[in-house]
Design a protein around this motif. Structure first.
Motif, PDB file in Angstrom:
ATOM      1  N   SER A 123      -9.112 -29.826  23.956  1.00 22.81           N
ATOM      2  CA  SER A 123      -8.957 -30.709  22.787  1.00 22.81           C
ATOM      3  C   SER A 123      -9.573 -30.020  21.580  1.00 22.81           C
ATOM      4  N   PHE A 163      -7.829 -29.928  32.504  1.00 18.42           N
ATOM      5  CA  PHE A 163      -7.713 -30.470  31.155  1.00 18.42           C
ATOM      6  C   PHE A 163      -7.312 -29.388  30.161  1.00 18.42           C
ATOM      7  N   ARG A 216      -8.846 -39.403  28.201  1.00 15.77           N
ATOM      8  CA  ARG A 216      -8.322 -38.298  29.008  1.00 15.77           C
ATOM      9  C   ARG A 216      -7.355 -38.854  30.047  1.00 15.77           C
ATOM     10  N   GLU A 252      -5.242 -36.782  31.637  1.00 17.08           N
ATOM     11  CA  GLU A 252      -4.993 -35.718  32.602  1.00 17.08           C
ATOM     12  C   GLU A 252      -5.836 -35.947  33.856  1.00 17.08           C
ATOM     13  N   GLY A 306     -11.338 -38.245  33.364  1.00 17.26           N
ATOM     14  CA  GLY A 306      -9.906 -38.157  33.569  1.00 17.26           C
ATOM     15  C   GLY A 306      -9.364 -39.274  34.456  1.00 17.26           C
TER      16      GLY A 306
END
Length: 469
Positions: free
Chosen positions: A455, A452, A446, A448, A415
């Motif tokens: 997905s 998360f 990613r 974020e 992330g």
């Protein structure tokens, strides 16, 4: 402590014994568990029924409590602090105390140290050696979980939990159940009233009371245990918690400003003192001991599609620097994931409040040390530097974690702002033997930060794994 950290195979921890009492019970986790021993901690859960009173006691170790359910009163007696809460006799008609010294009978009210209201979502700090009590003033059970940090530097005894009760006969409540064992041995130990260790005559002289009252203080004939029922309404002087939008934040800011002023004053007096001496000893009488971390508006990390995490450390609650503890509260929505991460300077003790999650933990040998489901009322210890991933189940996942540092630092591995994101592409290309395009996917797929959203790829993969398990 490091020699005790054998962490090749972690597992979820559940309460191993229960101590019953008249108006509630306490559950204890086995403190001889390898993971708890490594973390220098123990775990307990208190259930105080309506009108129940957890008897005054103190401990050799720092303690951090989280209010899971209900509301009540929390009183703590700080050494040398004044009795700032006072009432006159008109507030307690029919229940006044009397004094008959020198042949004069007079009525008086009550004076005592500060009493705080606690409610669901509060983190409550308990300083080693300070006596405290808790009363359930609500309509439902008051439930608190507690981590006891025996490795705190204030503890000059051993690593065993030692509760010193100042009333009742606590050991009576544990009859019929398994006894509490000292850490690292099979020796049984009991919690008891410290006054039972003194002669009646000496207590009479110490308190200047008659023999009957001295025997009641010792509580040897008391069969109610460590949580007793209050027969009449508990009449204690305390300000009521104000309700209404924005009041808590305004009050919190006023308290923080008072603490900043006191800290500035103590810093000038300390001069060049060491960093650990933060002036707590000068401000304990007025320092805040609780903070609510349940309010979504206080979240430090928030993803509308995944959930939120709220952290509490010594910057937001300064007393935690004295306890060397901190906390976080997390809420994950269905199938959401917390980024793989590790704590750089602390262990974490996770307690599940609601829902469940699949959790994996990897250690320094490159192998998984835990891969399983974590659910309500279970505890899992995540050792320092071990990497953990949490994925919420179909009912979501809500937890509180206690960290063994007052300013625990976390490092994410995926992330935004993660270790992988901070590495140059060429380092990733050569480290993993991948193409530059794959390196960019690894870094930027990613966006974020910490929480998360699921997905489609990860949801399919983990569903297959869950089915296989």
């Amino acid at each position: 402590m490091g020699s005790e950290c054998r962490l090749e195979n972690l597992h979820v921890l559940e309460p191993s014994r229960r101590i019953e009492a008249e108006a509630g019970y306490t559950e204890l986790w086995d403190e001889n568990e390898e993971a708890l021993t490594c973390a220098g901690s123990a775990f307990t859960r208190h259930v105080i029924r309506r009108n129940g009173l957890f008897l005054p006691s103190y401990s050799n170790s720092a303690e951090l409590m989280y209010v899971v359910q209900g509301r009540g009163l929390y009183g703590v007696t700080m050494p040398g602090c004044p009795e700032t809460y006072q009432s006159d006799e008109s507030q307690f008609r029919g229940r006044q105390g009397t004094s008959e010294r020198e042949g004069v009978k007079r009525f008086f009210g009550d004076r005592h140290q500060k009493v705080r209201e606690i409610r669901e979502g509060d983190i409550v700090a308990q300083i080693p050696g300070t006596a405290f009590w808790i009363h359930n003033k609500g309509q439902s059970d008051l439930v608190l979980i507690s981590v006891i940090y025996t490795s705190n530097e204030q503890n000059q005894l051993d690593q065993n939990i030692r509760k010193f009760f100042l009333a009742g006969n606590p050991q009576e409540g544990s009859q019929g159940g398994r006894r509490h064992r000292t850490r690292g041995s099979q020796q049984e130990t009991k919690y008891g009233n410290v006054f039972q260790g003194f002669d009646d005559e000496l207590l009479q002289e110490t308190f200047d009371v008659d023999s009957d009252l001295a025997r009641k203080v010792k509580g040897e004939d008391d069969r109610r245990g460590h949580i007793v029922e209050v027969r009449e309404e508990l009449q204690i002087v305390h300000p009521m918690i104000e309700e209404g939008e924005g009041w808590e934040e305004r009050e919190r800011e006023r308290e923080r400003e008072r603490e900043r002023e006191m800290e500035r004053g103590s810093s000038r007096r300390r001069g060049s003192s060491s960093q650990r001496q933060n002036g707590a000893e000068e401000t304990l009488c007025t320092m805040r001991l609780r903070e609510n971390i349940d309010n979504p508006e206080r979240a430090d990390y928030y993803n509308p599609r995944a959930g939120r995490i709220t952290t509490l450390n010594s910057f937001s609650l300064p007393i935690l620097s004295f306890l060397q503890l901190s906390a976080e509260k997390g809420v994950l929505y269905k199938d959401a994931v917390v980024a793989p991460s590790y704590y750089m300077n602390s262990h974490a003790l996770i307690y599940v409040l609601r829902g469940n999650a699949r959790v994996q933990i990897a250690g320094d040998n490159g192998q998984s040390v835990f891969d399983g489901k974590l659910q309500e009322n279970q505890v899992l210890v995540v050792p320092q530097n071990f990497v953990v991933i949490k994925k919420a189940g179909s009912e979501g996942f809500e937890w509180v974690a206690f960290r063994t540092s007052d300013n625990a630092m976390k490092n994410n591995l995926a992330g935004r702002l993660s270790v992988i994101r901070g590495l140059p592409e060429d380092v990733l290309v050569n480290s993993y033997g991948i193409s530059r395009d794959d390196a960019r996917k690894l870094k930027y797929n990613r966006e974020e930060l910490t929480v998360f959203s699921p997905s489609s790829r990860s949801a399919r993969g983990l569903r297959r794994d869950d089915a296989a398990n």
